[in-house]
Design a protein around this motif. Structure first.
Motif, PDB file in Angstrom:
ATOM      1  N   VAL A 124      -0.139   7.422 -11.294  1.00  0.00           N
ATOM      2  CA  VAL A 124      -0.652   7.790  -9.907  1.00  0.00           C
ATOM      3  C   VAL A 124       0.411   8.651  -9.296  1.00  0.00           C
ATOM      4  O   VAL A 124       1.674   8.349  -9.289  1.00  0.00           O
ATOM      5  CB  VAL A 124      -0.818   6.433  -9.116  1.00  0.00           C
ATOM      6  N   ARG A 125       0.051   9.737  -8.694  1.00  0.00           N
ATOM      7  CA  ARG A 125       0.860  10.383  -8.121  1.00  0.00           C
ATOM      8  C   ARG A 125       0.920  10.346  -6.550  1.00  0.00           C
ATOM      9  O   ARG A 125      -0.385  10.237  -6.015  1.00  0.00           O
ATOM     10  CB  ARG A 125       0.632  12.224  -8.272  1.00  0.00           C
ATOM     11  N   THR A 126       1.807  10.255  -6.019  1.00  0.00           N
ATOM     12  CA  THR A 126       1.786   9.831  -4.436  1.00  0.00           C
ATOM     13  C   THR A 126       2.388  10.907  -3.596  1.00  0.00           C
ATOM     14  O   THR A 126       3.048  11.626  -4.323  1.00  0.00           O
ATOM     15  CB  THR A 126       2.615   8.544  -4.005  1.00  0.00           C
ATOM     16  N   ASN A 127       2.060  10.884  -2.250  1.00  0.00           N
ATOM     17  CA  ASN A 127       2.854  11.729  -1.278  1.00  0.00           C
ATOM     18  C   ASN A 127       3.794  11.334  -0.645  1.00  0.00           C
ATOM     19  O   ASN A 127       4.149  11.829   0.612  1.00  0.00           O
ATOM     20  CB  ASN A 127       1.461  12.484  -0.383  1.00  0.00           C
ATOM     21  N   GLU A 128       4.227  10.260  -0.845  1.00  0.00           N
ATOM     22  CA  GLU A 128       5.060   9.310   0.025  1.00  0.00           C
ATOM     23  C   GLU A 128       6.584  10.020  -0.262  1.00  0.00           C
ATOM     24  O   GLU A 128       7.022  10.620  -1.102  1.00  0.00           O
ATOM     25  CB  GLU A 128       5.154   7.923  -0.388  1.00  0.00           C
TER      26      GLU A 128
ATOM     27  N   THR B 174       0.876  -1.069  -0.015  1.00  0.00           N
ATOM     28  CA  THR B 174       0.040  -0.079   0.061  1.00  0.00           C
ATOM     29  C   THR B 174       0.974   1.384  -0.064  1.00  0.00           C
ATOM     30  O   THR B 174       2.056   1.181   0.334  1.00  0.00           O
ATOM     31  CB  THR B 174      -0.912   0.040   1.217  1.00  0.00           C
ATOM     32  N   ILE B 175       0.270   2.623  -0.316  1.00  0.00           N
ATOM     33  CA  ILE B 175       1.128   3.836  -0.373  1.00  0.00           C
ATOM     34  C   ILE B 175       0.746   4.549   0.882  1.00  0.00           C
ATOM     35  O   ILE B 175      -0.569   4.597   1.082  1.00  0.00           O
ATOM     36  CB  ILE B 175       0.863   4.448  -1.777  1.00  0.00           C
ATOM     37  N   GLN B 176       1.861   4.686   1.725  1.00  0.00           N
ATOM     38  CA  GLN B 176       1.320   5.609   2.819  1.00  0.00           C
ATOM     39  C   GLN B 176       1.269   7.267   2.220  1.00  0.00           C
ATOM     40  O   GLN B 176       2.125   7.337   1.346  1.00  0.00           O
ATOM     41  CB  GLN B 176       2.509   5.610   4.026  1.00  0.00           C
ATOM     42  N   GLY B 177       0.185   7.715   3.000  1.00  0.00           N
ATOM     43  CA  GLY B 177       0.345   9.333   2.821  1.00  0.00           C
ATOM     44  C   GLY B 177      -0.534   9.681   1.324  1.00  0.00           C
ATOM     45  O   GLY B 177      -0.744  10.872   1.355  1.00  0.00           O
ATOM     46  N   GLY B 178      -1.402   8.735   0.730  1.00  0.00           N
ATOM     47  CA  GLY B 178      -2.259   9.167  -0.117  1.00  0.00           C
ATOM     48  C   GLY B 178      -1.509   8.960  -1.477  1.00  0.00           C
ATOM     49  O   GLY B 178      -0.546   9.150  -1.754  1.00  0.00           O
ATOM     50  N   LEU B 179      -2.594   8.869  -2.460  1.00  0.00           N
ATOM     51  CA  LEU B 179      -2.379   8.883  -3.875  1.00  0.00           C
ATOM     52  C   LEU B 179      -3.474   9.452  -4.570  1.00  0.00           C
ATOM     53  O   LEU B 179      -4.660   9.526  -4.300  1.00  0.00           O
ATOM     54  CB  LEU B 179      -2.101   7.502  -4.265  1.00  0.00           C
TER      55      LEU B 179
END
Length: 95
Positions: A49-53, A3-8
């Motif tokens: 997908v852009r993530t905030n990680e 999973t990606i932490q911090g949102g996407l």
């Protein structure tokens, strides 16, 4: 499965389903766009997908998904097929 932490957020392509096959990760959107176009030209339903990680001190990554499925077994099969070309392919679980 990760999973990606911090949102996407999906910035190009259709919304993500539960399981996506990630084949590229970039700090630069231009590089992500190039892989996105290549995958679409090969018949995949790609997404960016852009993530905030934050990884190695850099925040904001562009992940390129070659495909996205509701079922894990479908995504796993696609990932296994893509690993011959994209050796680092992995599954993203989008809660």
């Amino acid at each position: 499965v990760r999973t990606i932490q911090g949102g996407l957020s999906v910035i190009k392509g259709e919304p993500l389903r539960a399981y996506s096959v990630i084949v590229g990760s970039f700090m630069n959107q231009t590089n992500a766009e190039a892989l996105y176009s290549k995958l679409n030209n090969e018949g995949y339903n790609a997404r960016i997908v852009r993530t905030n990680e934050t990884i190695n001190g850099h925040t904001g990554w562009y992940r390129v998904a070659a495909s996205s499925y509701d079922q894990k077994n479908q995504a796993s099969r696609d990932r296994n097929n893509l690993q011959s070309t994209y050796s680092g392919a992995w599954l993203l679980y989008n809660k």
